[in-house]
Design a protein around this motif. Structure first.
Motif, PDB file in Angstrom:
ATOM      1  N   ALA A   1       0.962  -1.182  -0.115  1.00 53.03           N
ATOM      2  CA  ALA A   1       0.110   0.067   0.018  1.00 53.03           C
ATOM      3  C   ALA A   1       0.939   1.305  -0.048  1.00 53.03           C
ATOM      4  N   ARG A   2       1.897   1.326   0.643  1.00 48.98           N
ATOM      5  CA  ARG A   2       2.847   2.408   0.831  1.00 48.98           C
ATOM      6  C   ARG A   2       3.621   2.666  -0.473  1.00 48.98           C
ATOM      7  N   ASN A   3       4.140   1.566  -1.308  1.00 47.34           N
ATOM      8  CA  ASN A   3       4.848   1.557  -2.570  1.00 47.34           C
ATOM      9  C   ASN A   3       3.648   1.423  -3.497  1.00 47.34           C
ATOM     10  N   ARG A   4       2.670   1.580  -3.543  1.00 48.42           N
ATOM     11  CA  ARG A   4       1.678   1.681  -4.701  1.00 48.42           C
ATOM     12  C   ARG A   4       2.350   2.316  -6.007  1.00 48.42           C
ATOM     13  N   ALA A   5       2.703   3.576  -5.743  1.00 51.93           N
ATOM     14  CA  ALA A   5       3.111   4.284  -6.698  1.00 51.93           C
ATOM     15  C   ALA A   5       4.310   3.888  -7.323  1.00 51.93           C
ATOM     16  N   HIS A   6       4.969   3.008  -7.024  1.00 49.63           N
ATOM     17  CA  HIS A   6       6.318   2.220  -7.400  1.00 49.63           C
ATOM     18  C   HIS A   6       5.964   0.898  -7.954  1.00 49.63           C
ATOM     19  N   VAL A   7       4.848   0.398  -8.050  1.00 51.67           N
ATOM     20  CA  VAL A   7       4.448  -0.814  -8.821  1.00 51.67           C
ATOM     21  C   VAL A   7       4.665  -0.580 -10.177  1.00 51.67           C
ATOM     22  N   SER A   8       4.789  -1.907 -10.914  1.00 54.60           N
ATOM     23  CA  SER A   8       4.787  -1.917 -12.215  1.00 54.60           C
ATOM     24  C   SER A   8       3.288  -1.375 -12.769  1.00 54.60           C
ATOM     25  N   PRO A   9       3.301  -0.854 -14.021  1.00 57.59           N
ATOM     26  CA  PRO A   9       1.984  -0.517 -14.690  1.00 57.59           C
ATOM     27  C   PRO A   9       0.951  -1.702 -14.702  1.00 57.59           C
ATOM     28  N   GLY A  10       1.244  -3.021 -14.768  1.00 54.65           N
ATOM     29  CA  GLY A  10       0.363  -4.108 -14.965  1.00 54.65           C
ATOM     30  C   GLY A  10      -0.061  -4.131 -13.570  1.00 54.65           C
ATOM     31  N   CYS A  11       0.648  -4.200 -12.624  1.00 55.51           N
ATOM     32  CA  CYS A  11       0.059  -4.266 -11.251  1.00 55.51           C
ATOM     33  C   CYS A  11      -0.853  -3.164 -10.640  1.00 55.51           C
ATOM     34  N   ARG A  12      -0.369  -2.036 -10.936  1.00 56.70           N
ATOM     35  CA  ARG A  12      -1.191  -0.854 -10.625  1.00 56.70           C
ATOM     36  C   ARG A  12      -2.609  -0.965 -11.440  1.00 56.70           C
ATOM     37  N   ALA A  13      -2.531  -1.438 -12.576  1.00 61.52           N
ATOM     38  CA  ALA A  13      -4.151  -1.621 -13.441  1.00 61.52           C
ATOM     39  C   ALA A  13      -4.950  -2.712 -12.521  1.00 61.52           C
ATOM     40  N   VAL A  14      -4.094  -3.735 -12.309  1.00 68.25           N
ATOM     41  CA  VAL A  14      -5.025  -4.654 -11.736  1.00 68.25           C
ATOM     42  C   VAL A  14      -5.360  -4.459 -10.101  1.00 68.25           C
ATOM     43  N   MET A  15      -4.612  -3.542  -9.420  1.00 64.22           N
ATOM     44  CA  MET A  15      -4.908  -3.300  -7.943  1.00 64.22           C
ATOM     45  C   MET A  15      -6.211  -2.272  -8.336  1.00 64.22           C
ATOM     46  N   GLU A  16      -6.097  -1.327  -9.187  1.00 64.12           N
ATOM     47  CA  GLU A  16      -6.936  -0.198  -9.427  1.00 64.12           C
ATOM     48  C   GLU A  16      -8.332  -1.020  -9.844  1.00 64.12           C
ATOM     49  N   ARG A  17      -8.104  -1.632 -10.515  1.00 65.02           N
ATOM     50  CA  ARG A  17      -9.526  -2.420 -11.266  1.00 65.02           C
ATOM     51  C   ARG A  17     -10.064  -3.360  -9.933  1.00 65.02           C
ATOM     52  N   GLU A  18      -9.355  -4.096  -9.383  1.00 64.39           N
ATOM     53  CA  GLU A  18      -9.921  -4.832  -8.177  1.00 64.39           C
ATOM     54  C   GLU A  18     -10.464  -4.082  -7.022  1.00 64.39           C
ATOM     55  N   HIS A  19      -9.775  -3.026  -6.911  1.00 69.39           N
ATOM     56  CA  HIS A  19     -10.241  -1.943  -5.718  1.00 69.39           C
ATOM     57  C   HIS A  19     -11.445  -1.544  -6.379  1.00 69.39           C
ATOM     58  N   ALA A  20     -11.714  -0.906  -7.517  1.00 66.49           N
ATOM     59  CA  ALA A  20     -12.685  -0.276  -8.022  1.00 66.49           C
ATOM     60  C   ALA A  20     -14.017  -1.432  -8.052  1.00 66.49           C
ATOM     61  N   ALA A  21     -13.944  -2.524  -8.149  1.00 70.23           N
ATOM     62  CA  ALA A  21     -14.931  -3.599  -8.229  1.00 70.23           C
ATOM     63  C   ALA A  21     -15.060  -3.972  -6.672  1.00 70.23           C
ATOM     64  N   ARG A  22     -14.301  -3.913  -6.006  1.00 71.71           N
ATOM     65  CA  ARG A  22     -14.666  -4.188  -4.269  1.00 71.71           C
ATOM     66  C   ARG A  22     -15.595  -3.270  -3.936  1.00 71.71           C
ATOM     67  N   LYS A  23     -15.148  -1.708  -4.286  1.00 65.13           N
ATOM     68  CA  LYS A  23     -16.133  -0.618  -3.841  1.00 65.13           C
ATOM     69  C   LYS A  23     -17.289  -0.666  -4.366  1.00 65.13           C
ATOM     70  N   ARG A  24     -17.439  -1.066  -5.835  1.00 67.13           N
ATOM     71  CA  ARG A  24     -18.922  -1.226  -6.303  1.00 67.13           C
ATOM     72  C   ARG A  24     -19.713  -2.271  -5.416  1.00 67.13           C
ATOM     73  N   ALA A  25     -18.970  -3.311  -5.328  1.00 65.35           N
ATOM     74  CA  ALA A  25     -19.676  -4.415  -4.757  1.00 65.35           C
ATOM     75  C   ALA A  25     -20.321  -4.038  -3.101  1.00 65.35           C
ATOM     76  N   ALA A  26     -19.366  -3.271  -2.517  1.00 66.55           N
ATOM     77  CA  ALA A  26     -19.724  -2.840  -1.134  1.00 66.55           C
ATOM     78  C   ALA A  26     -20.716  -1.918  -1.217  1.00 66.55           C
ATOM     79  N   ALA A  27     -20.905  -0.715  -2.323  1.00 63.33           N
ATOM     80  CA  ALA A  27     -21.994  -0.002  -2.464  1.00 63.33           C
ATOM     81  C   ALA A  27     -23.183  -0.719  -2.863  1.00 63.33           C
ATOM     82  N   ALA A  28     -22.907  -1.480  -3.629  1.00 66.24           N
ATOM     83  CA  ALA A  28     -24.288  -2.495  -4.001  1.00 66.24           C
ATOM     84  C   ALA A  28     -24.979  -3.105  -2.779  1.00 66.24           C
ATOM     85  N   ALA A  29     -24.341  -3.313  -1.753  1.00 66.63           N
ATOM     86  CA  ALA A  29     -24.707  -4.205  -0.572  1.00 66.63           C
ATOM     87  C   ALA A  29     -25.294  -3.292   0.380  1.00 66.63           C
ATOM     88  N   GLU A  30     -25.180  -2.039   0.406  1.00 64.14           N
ATOM     89  CA  GLU A  30     -25.671  -1.083   1.246  1.00 64.14           C
ATOM     90  C   GLU A  30     -27.133  -0.969   1.101  1.00 64.14           C
TER      91      GLU A  30
END
Length: 90
Positions: free
Chosen positions: A61-90
């Motif tokens: 989490a601290r080094n998120r800015a230093h990860v490879s572009p591919g890893c960053r894309a996966v992290m951002e995509r999965e984080h967004a999906a998790r947020k959408r799922a949490a919002a839908a559950a509310e």
């Protein structure tokens, strides 16, 4: 490093990477894409934290800015999906 130890380290890193990508506590639910794209970054940036999964997670989490572009894309995509799922559950 023996094969067994290397496999264990890779597994722990994958759990931490996925936990960071999904913004949840470490668990065994992680995508194979996150493991494939981020394990190298986790070893490079946070290998010194192995085997402590919580510390690997915090390090990624601290080094998120230093990860490879591919890893960053996966992290951002999965984080967004998790947020959408949490919002839908509310």
């Amino acid at each position: 490093m023996t094969f067994h130890r290397t496999s264990r380290v890779a597994f722990l890193v994958a759990i931490a990477v996925a936990a960071t990508a999904l913004s949840v506590t470490p668990s065994l639910a992680f995508s194979s894409e996150a493991q494939q794209m981020c394990t190298g970054d986790a070893m490079r940036l946070c290998g010194h934290e192995v085997p402590n999964v919580q510390r690997i997670t915090a390090c990624m989490a601290r080094n998120r800015a230093h990860v490879s572009p591919g890893c960053r894309a996966v992290m951002e995509r999965e984080h967004a999906a998790r947020k959408r799922a949490a919002a839908a559950a509310e």
